[in-house]
Design an enzyme around this catalytic site. Sequence first.
Site, PDB file in Angstrom:
ATOM      1  N   ASP A  19       0.845  -1.507   0.093  1.00 24.24           N
ATOM      2  CA  ASP A  19       0.369  -0.016  -0.036  1.00 24.24           C
ATOM      3  C   ASP A  19       1.284   0.974  -0.361  1.00 24.24           C
ATOM      4  O   ASP A  19       1.611   1.080   0.440  1.00 24.24           O
ATOM      5  CB  ASP A  19      -0.768   0.242   1.942  1.00 24.24           C
ATOM      6  CG  ASP A  19      -1.483   1.371   0.869  1.00 24.24           C
ATOM      7  OD1 ASP A  19      -2.274   1.067   0.406  1.00 24.24           O
ATOM      8  OD2 ASP A  19      -1.730   2.129   2.139  1.00 24.24           O
ATOM      9  N   ASP A  32      -2.025   0.414   6.315  1.00 21.28           N
ATOM     10  CA  ASP A  32      -1.836   0.686   7.315  1.00 21.28           C
ATOM     11  C   ASP A  32      -3.348   0.679   7.582  1.00 21.28           C
ATOM     12  O   ASP A  32      -3.643   1.438   9.195  1.00 21.28           O
ATOM     13  CB  ASP A  32      -1.094   1.646   7.687  1.00 21.28           C
ATOM     14  CG  ASP A  32      -0.902   2.339   6.757  1.00 21.28           C
ATOM     15  OD1 ASP A  32      -2.067   2.182   5.450  1.00 21.28           O
ATOM     16  OD2 ASP A  32      -0.763   3.620   6.802  1.00 21.28           O
ATOM     17  N   ASP A  85      -7.463  -1.683   3.583  1.00 24.40           N
ATOM     18  CA  ASP A  85      -6.714  -2.779   3.152  1.00 24.40           C
ATOM     19  C   ASP A  85      -7.028  -3.672   4.549  1.00 24.40           C
ATOM     20  O   ASP A  85      -6.200  -4.728   3.549  1.00 24.40           O
ATOM     21  CB  ASP A  85      -5.021  -2.576   3.992  1.00 24.40           C
ATOM     22  CG  ASP A  85      -4.485  -0.644   3.496  1.00 24.40           C
ATOM     23  OD1 ASP A  85      -4.608  -0.601   1.881  1.00 24.40           O
ATOM     24  OD2 ASP A  85      -3.770   0.043   3.547  1.00 24.40           O
TER      25      ASP A  85
END
Length: 791
Positions: free
Chosen positions: A311, A546, A550
């Site tokens: 990410d 985070d 996600d």
Amino acid sequence: MGKESAEAKNIKRYHPAPDEGLSPALVQQRMIEGLNNVDCTVATRSVGRIVRDNVCTLFNLINVILAAAVLAVGSYKNCLFMGVVLCNLAIGIFQELRAKRTVDKLSLLSSVKAHVIRGGMPVEIPVDGVVLDDVLALKSGGQVVTDCVVLSGECEVNESFVTGESEPILKHPGDLLLAGSFVVSGECKARAEHVGDENYISTISKGAKQFKKVRSEIMETLKKIIRFVSVIIIPVGGLLFWGQMRLPDNSFNDAVVQTVAALIGMIPEGLMLLTSTVLAVSVIRLSSHKVLVQELYCIEALARVDTLCLDKTGTLTEGTMEVSKVISWGNYPVREAEEALRALCRALPDRNATFEAIAKKYGEKSDWKLTKAVPFSSKTKWSGASFEGKGTYVIGAGEFLFPEMAAGLKSELDRYAKEGRVLLLARSESRFRERGLPEGLKPVAFVLIQDVIRPEAEETLRYFMEQGVDVKVISGDNPLTVSQIAKRTGLKNWDQWVDLSACKTDEEVKAAAARYTVFGRVLPDQKKLLIKALKEAGHTVAMTGDGINDVLALKEADCSIAMASGSDAARNVSQLVLLNSNFDSMPRVVGEGRRSINNIQRSASLFLTKTMYATMLALLFLFIQMPYPFMPIQLTLISAVTIGIPAFILALEPNRARIEGNFLRNILMKAVPGGVTIVMNIVLTVFIGWKLDFPVEMISTICVLLTGFAGLLLILRLCMPFTQIRKILLGFLCALFAGCVVFLPELFSLVPLSGAGWALTGGLALLAAVVLNLLIWGMGKRFGKGRSVGK
């Protein structure tokens, strides 16, 4: 359920104001009454469970029965194998307890905290400090720690851990929020409706941790080996005892001792200990680098990873941004656009990195009067507010605000996206439709925002690319923006990007997974689909993240890694948590995983060699009408010198070689040559010794010498290439074996050899060396480039 229960118990309920909460006195009263939320999170097994799981095993039970049998016939020295079992037991319990203490200590640093309002003041407390009727302050990314009712505000909640539905659900005042769910967007204040085991789900952690177990080749292989041995050991033992009893010169005591010797050789009692000890040591080592391991076998999964999905925010970038400039569109005054941004910062509850950057640049002081605010949603990719006399302003991703935008506007968006993140500020005279954009929306300005790249990102990505790991970046941002960030970090194939908002079907998303490196405008469901597609293509996939968006992808990945600075949601579903939120910890984690798995693989082959030759000999001596050639005390010596000591020393060595091949096949390639060589030696020794009329004791002594020699020869091959520690280890083992043979022959039931006995021993030792090397060479040539040795 909880409300009825409270009434049944005559518990007085309170209805505090959202901004006031319970008073300290009422909180104290609730705690005394036991009406606090029970934190059922179990980071690790309890001490009692660890001791019980190590002590109460099938193999320990078999060892105790075998020891009792030997004691019953008065052969006390042949019970020495129980000393090894007890040492293994003590080491296993000690290492697991040590790892437990480490993990529990680190878990406190990353544990979920509850934010409550008490006496008009916001307070952060442990989960078990929440009491019935407490007012909780919830915001985007936070976990709902107990069932509660919304008092004020609105939020979107992901209840997939409870309901299985990943679609966010909008919650209004009066709606129930379930423990274990997560706030996706917005913020609210809610009153604790249930606590402890009266929640809809009985434990907080259960709701947060319902993710798929790690796929572990090691665990599955060890279970297969244990199942196999467990199935055959009892019938083989019974038949072997019956066969030994039928021998004319064998007494009952002899048959018992010989059968016990055969069976203890079949038990790979140190194999599970070796695995758990090595992984426990890895947990402790990783903790020194501020990495919390929440699932033991995920170390193996990460060591095998060939595709790493990142990410962007919080991984490649610091998660902080700065506004570089505001550019007007259609001659709209820049000053008016900046004032609108200031008013939006004051009006909206959004506190993501984008809004923090805007607020840092323009502040939050505004005299515009708010009439309605719509918080940011990861699904819609925009937020906005209506102001009295000023109209409605919306800020977000241009593609989501104007799906069919004019060519000129799209061209400008694409141009600015190459410089960094670009948001579109739009205005309308109309108010919001029901959770939808207002009519007559027109673009007024571009807001250019620059991500701050993590200083360690470039070096870390280079490490993974050099290790042959395919790195992919998945983000909800504009793909051009993400592509430019990937370029700045030195990522290979940074220009192979795709906008997933253009993919209308799951099949299109799956097709893109293998083709592209950078994925932009990715929805949470699409992230999960990308991970799934990569796994279906045969890849072992790790995912870092985070944020709440996600979570679905983290659950789907073979190994999930979260930043401690991220959301509660991401931390709770991840198997690894980087407590310092530093991406440069990743090479250490992968290196530790490779050290563990490679060393377990190498050392496990020693245990499997013993199990293999002991099992083959036990089966052969069902048909060979001769006494079994070993006594338990002799196998204890051989096991300690050629298996126990070297296995644990070699298992803790540095080793960063890439994981290759299948675990079972790799250990069989190392174990089969040794096992076959030893069986060949024993069978030849028994038959030649019988033909030469050697005493049983001399045949047994020759078997011990040859088995020890073959075991040391195998260790020699496993130690290649030599290091200083390996040289010392091999020298020590040879000296220890020779010392026991020369100075303690009576203890190990060894007798002096005749000239013919030494000739036979020397000849078979030479044959063993030739056969072992030929088998290793042949298996390497047949099954792979010599992976059967060393490394």
